[in-house]
Design an enzyme around this catalytic site. Structure first.
Site, PDB file in Angstrom:
ATOM      1  N   TYR A 108      -7.433  23.495  -4.787  1.00  0.00           N
ATOM      2  CA  TYR A 108      -7.574  22.148  -5.356  1.00  0.00           C
ATOM      3  C   TYR A 108      -6.715  21.155  -4.582  1.00  0.00           C
ATOM      4  O   TYR A 108      -5.557  21.430  -4.261  1.00  0.00           O
ATOM      5  CB  TYR A 108      -7.127  22.133  -6.832  1.00  0.00           C
ATOM      6  N   GLU A 196     -10.419  13.302  -4.823  1.00  0.00           N
ATOM      7  CA  GLU A 196     -10.221  14.670  -5.308  1.00  0.00           C
ATOM      8  C   GLU A 196     -11.180  15.624  -4.593  1.00  0.00           C
ATOM      9  O   GLU A 196     -12.370  15.334  -4.500  1.00  0.00           O
ATOM     10  CB  GLU A 196     -10.480  14.696  -6.816  1.00  0.00           C
TER      11      GLU A 196
END
Ligand code: ADP
Ligand code: MG
Length: 389
Positions: A108, A196
């Site tokens: 992530y 993101e």
């Protein structure tokens, strides 16, 4: 402003962020052809402004071009429900047909503004591919945070530190560093509020690739990025919010039944609070702004009244820069034009308050005057409970 995954990837590629090859389409036929061109396998991905598409059935692996055709046929036009769309879901208009990646690991990465320290912060975690909110909730130490200076940018030593913390070594580490630097540069230069990558994929060959990409942009900076502004997809936004933005009104639709017309964001927030406190539920946030004119007020009222959930309207104005008489005339014009069969409670205070109240009295409209915010909230809730005006 939000953009689609395929658009975010287009922007990121310009900065040198590695992404899988792929093309966006609204045609199943074309999805088949793109898959052929990609070597016969692909992943067909619904393009909506919401995450959680994988779990919701909006991301499908196609092992043959015909399978890509079938997936695209199912996904395009479907009402995709994910944990971010609400139960009504979102209609899918396009799919991104992308090379199917050989995933060894999913990590992530995210960059957002840390308002407390006034700096962008790079977040990284070994737990990619899943909801980061859940990771943050279960084990906050599983997310590394590296703040950086927006002017100097992310420094190479910081990128190396983050890559090590993600457990990346050797050639993969060497590829991760420029990836991180490119992502940080894209974030700063395009005035993002969020960038993101979830998941960031490490391939079987040790390459570092953005499998998913989400970018949100600061609306106040969009005038500097006309190319990005072009990416705005009005179908993904609430129609009343789109309408309100045409008149520079700060309007956010909520799911209650008391429509609110307020000037100033702080007063709007406290009006919503006091409605809740009195046992009601606001149907919207609406700040008509400090210097709204009669036309804006008229449109604000029209927008509030066009929400079928609204069963009563609370107008709460403190006339500072805004004059109460302008609000009053705008409201009267809107109500006369549209007609209004629901109760309207008005609390006016400040500049030209008497003129404002007079305009309302002279209008012959059945508005209910209120003294103070608490009185106003109680009156509108009682009126809504009774129904009609
Ligand atoms: P969302 O976050 O909306 O669910 P993602 O783009 O993250 O959508 O896709 C969900 C999952 O699908 C990813 O975690 C990954 O495992 C898989 N996936 C996405 N794109 C690809 C791709 N190009 N190749 C292989 N798997 C993919
Ligand atoms: Mg994702």
């Amino acid at each position: 402003m939000k953009v689609h995954e395929y658009q975010a990837k287009e922007i990121l590629r310009r900065y040198g962020v590695a992404t899988p090859q792929g093309h966006v389409t609204d045609s199943p036929e074309e999805a088949r052809q793109i898959t052929k061109d990609l070597g016969g396998k692909s992943v067909v991905k619904a393009q909506i402004h919401a995450g959680g598409r994988g779990k919701g059935g909006g991301v499908k692996l196609a092992k043959t071009p015909d399978e890509a055709f079938e997936h695209a046929q199912k996904i395009i036009g479907m009402q995709l429900v994910t944990h971010q769309t609400g139960p009504e879901g979102r209609k899918v208009k396009k799919v991104l047909v992308e090379a199917a990646a050989d995933i060894a690991q999913e990590l992530y990465l995210g960059i957002t503004l840390d308002r407390a320290i006034g700096k962008p912060v790079l977040m990284a975690s070994k737990f990619g591919g899943m909801e980061i909110e859940e990771v943050a909730h279960k084990d906050p130490t599983a997310i590394l945070k590296e703040p950086f200076d927006a002017i100097a940018g992310l420094q190479p030593f910081q990128a190396r530190k983050v890559a090590y913390a993600l457990g990346l070594t050797g050639e993969t580490h060497k590829k991760a560093v420029p990836f991180l630097l490119a992502l940080a540069k894209a974030y700063v230069e395009t005035d993002c509020s969020l960038a993101e990558i979830n998941p960031l994929m490490i391939t079987g060959q040790g390459d570092v690739v953005a499998l998913d990409a989400k970018m949100n942009f600061d609306d106040n900076a969009l005038f500097r990025h006309l190319d990005i502004k072009e990416y705005r997809d009005l179908d993904e936004e609430d129609p009343l919010e789109v309408e309100a933005s045409k008149f520079n009104l700060n309007y956010i639709k909520l799911d209650g039944n008391v429509g609110c017309m307020v000037n100033g964001a702080g007063l709007a927030m406290s009006t919503m609070d006091i409605i809740q406190y009195a046992g009601g539920s606001p149907a919207n946030f609406l700040d008509v702004g400090g210097g709204a004119n009669e036309e804006q007020v008229r449109n604000a009222m029209r927008i509030i009244l066009s929400d079928p959930n609204v069963k009563g309207v609370l107008i709460n104005i403190f006339g500072g820069i805004m004059r109460c008489d302008i609000i009053a005339s705008g409201v009267v014009k809107a109500v006369k034009e549209i007609g209004c069969t629901i109760p309207v409670v008005v609390r006016l205070e400040g500049t030209n308050v008497e003129e404002g109240k007079q305009i309302l009295r002279d209008s012959g409209l059945a508005v209910i005057p209120a003294d103070g915010m608490k009185d106003a909230a109680e009156k509108i809730i009682a009126a809504v409970a009774k129904g009609g005006n």
